[in-house]
Design an enzyme around this catalytic site. Sequence first.
Site, short mmCIF file in Angstrom:
data_model
loop_
_atom_site.label_atom_id
_atom_site.label_comp_id
_atom_site.label_asym_id
_atom_site.label_seq_id
_atom_site.Cartn_x
_atom_site.Cartn_y
_atom_site.Cartn_z
N LYS A 1 9.49 6.41 -4.04
CA LYS A 1 8.75 6.04 -5.25
C LYS A 1 8.58 7.30 -6.11
O LYS A 1 8.46 8.38 -5.55
CB LYS A 1 7.38 5.48 -4.87
CG LYS A 1 7.40 4.23 -4.01
CD LYS A 1 6.00 3.87 -3.55
CE LYS A 1 5.43 4.95 -2.65
NZ LYS A 1 4.02 4.72 -2.24
N PHE B 1 0.81 -1.22 0.00
CA PHE B 1 0.00 0.00 0.00
C PHE B 1 0.85 1.27 0.00
O PHE B 1 1.75 1.43 0.82
CB PHE B 1 -0.89 0.06 1.25
CG PHE B 1 -1.98 -0.96 1.27
CD1 PHE B 1 -3.24 -0.66 0.78
CD2 PHE B 1 -1.75 -2.22 1.77
CE1 PHE B 1 -4.25 -1.61 0.79
CE2 PHE B 1 -2.75 -3.18 1.78
CZ PHE B 1 -4.00 -2.87 1.29
N ASP B 2 0.51 2.17 -0.91
CA ASP B 2 0.87 3.56 -0.71
C ASP B 2 0.06 4.02 0.51
O ASP B 2 -1.07 3.58 0.71
CB ASP B 2 0.49 4.39 -1.93
CG ASP B 2 0.59 5.87 -1.67
OD1 ASP B 2 1.68 6.35 -1.36
OD2 ASP B 2 -0.46 6.54 -1.75
N VAL B 3 0.61 4.88 1.33
CA VAL B 3 -0.05 5.27 2.57
C VAL B 3 -0.63 6.68 2.49
O VAL B 3 -1.83 6.90 2.70
CB VAL B 3 0.92 5.16 3.77
CG1 VAL B 3 0.25 5.64 5.05
CG2 VAL B 3 1.40 3.71 3.92
N THR C 1 -3.57 7.51 -0.13
CA THR C 1 -4.40 6.33 -0.34
C THR C 1 -5.16 5.96 0.93
O THR C 1 -6.37 5.73 0.90
CB THR C 1 -3.54 5.13 -0.79
OG1 THR C 1 -2.81 5.48 -1.96
CG2 THR C 1 -4.40 3.90 -1.06
#
Length: 238
Positions: A150, A13-15, A18
């Site tokens: 990222k 997961f992107d946090v 998101t």
Amino acid sequence: MTKSLPEFKYMSFDVVGTLIDFEGGLTTCLQAIAAEASVTIDSEEALSLYRAARYSEKADLFPDDLVRVYLAIAPKLGLPGEEANGIRLKESAKAWKAFPDSAAAMAELAKNYRLIAMTNARRWAFDYFSAALGNPFYAAFTADDTGTEKPNPAFFHQVFDFVAKDGGDKADILHVAQSQYHDIGVSRELGMTNCWIERRHAQKGYGGTIEPVQFTKPDYHFTSMAGLAEAVRTARGN
């Protein structure tokens, strides 16, 4: 053919953006500063200015970089330019809220998958984010852990290495994120199955997230984490 949801062992997961409402957190703090200064600001304009200032060669790790960002955007918004307000914006990250559906969805997904956080935030901030989500993660990778951000593929490869040591494979991971630029495009290039959580589906533009050079059609697409959790429930026959 896209793998079915029950076939995955991991979800990464992107946090920020998101699971955690960083746009709401940023604009809430900026609106409070503006109110104290008797200034009116437009939240979408503030996010646009933030986006332009954040993606700079001078950028520091997030959210420490919010001090520099604030000093860059304050004059354009008519806000007072004291560094103390920049520090206030950075510190506001400790109180940023999870989206209303995030914690419940993550708790449900954790029953069937090993959840991995992949965030460009520093570890100190991630600890607050994780707590707001109910600490659902099996493992977590931050900018401090990876030494990069990222969409650098090196960030993802460190996760792949971890999963391999854990007895899994890249194909066992569903990568879940809202950012086309930071996550969806590069995850596709790296051969991952991905899931786009389109948090801004009811709004125009990309808000505080940089716009991708090109749109990547995701393998799975939902407008909320609740949508993903419901799809998993249905696919698993629960």
